[in-house]
Enzyme design. Sequence first.
Site, PDB file in Angstrom:
ATOM      1  N   GLN A  92      30.872  -3.930  21.317  1.00 45.02           N
ATOM      2  CA  GLN A  92      30.609  -5.358  21.105  1.00 45.02           C
ATOM      3  C   GLN A  92      29.195  -5.521  20.572  1.00 45.02           C
ATOM      4  O   GLN A  92      28.223  -5.198  21.255  1.00 45.02           O
ATOM      5  CB  GLN A  92      30.755  -6.151  22.397  1.00 45.02           C
ATOM      6  N   HIS A 167      31.818 -12.755  31.677  1.00 46.67           N
ATOM      7  CA  HIS A 167      32.079 -11.642  30.760  1.00 46.67           C
ATOM      8  C   HIS A 167      33.525 -11.168  30.908  1.00 46.67           C
ATOM      9  O   HIS A 167      34.051 -11.080  32.018  1.00 46.67           O
ATOM     10  CB  HIS A 167      31.117 -10.495  31.054  1.00 46.67           C
ATOM     11  N   ASP A 210      35.017  -2.075  28.083  1.00 47.65           N
ATOM     12  CA  ASP A 210      33.981  -3.110  28.009  1.00 47.65           C
ATOM     13  C   ASP A 210      33.104  -2.753  26.815  1.00 47.65           C
ATOM     14  O   ASP A 210      32.416  -1.732  26.820  1.00 47.65           O
ATOM     15  CB  ASP A 210      33.176  -3.115  29.313  1.00 47.65           C
TER      16      ASP A 210
END
Length: 256
Positions: A92, A167, A210
């Site tokens: 990300q 998140h 993640d």
Amino acid sequence: MTSLGPWIPLESNPEVFNKWAKRAGLVTKRDEFGDVYGLDDELLAIVPKPTKAVILLFPDVPEAKAHQKEENERIARDGQPHLDPTVFYVKQTIGNACGTIALIHALANSDVTWAPGSALHNWIVECHDRTPEERAKLLESRPLFADIHAETAQEGQSAPNINTDLHFVCFVAAPDADIRKVAAGEQSPTDAAAQTEGDGDTGMRLVELDGRRPGPIDHGVCKDLLKDVANLVKERYLTQTESVYFSLMALGPPLE
């Protein structure tokens, strides 16, 4: 992070995630995101099966960050010998894009049906031999995904807020790395069996994805994806904060 400005966060809402996925080419008549209403067995039992992926929204509190730091250091030191190297993972690099990254991780690592010419499926195929960082650059270069994110972020039930401490992460079940080696002819079944974790080893691993972490995280043997995620949330995430801002969504067949 990229020089691109932060996106508007997605709402943890199956309708929002399904609109995103459908616009990018997922056939939602076959699979869709749905709410998980609680962590008790009775509530998990009503979620349509099979569960192909689970998306968690949690408060990004200092305690969670400290635990992640310790976990990253352990992984860097000890490695993850059972982690499937073919798990699709993308970094990300865009602020507030964690919802889209979690959605991509869920779909890219699941057996789902794509519409012909699906933009997301084509992007996933293009990313096959790329590094997580290169995949992030490709994602940044596709205005279509930014547009889809922006459109769906505006369609939630709550007012968009660019400042958030929440998140998204994704969980999937992936084959043990030794199973992959056997399938590829790189290891004998006997040698693979000798490295299992006992009678309860299913040959599947619970993997957390993640985009802000160094890579995928192997959480051990996976017996039931949804129940294993629920147990992990109770044991780890709920003990780190008194916040009520937790939610789970599951990817699977539509609720009949």
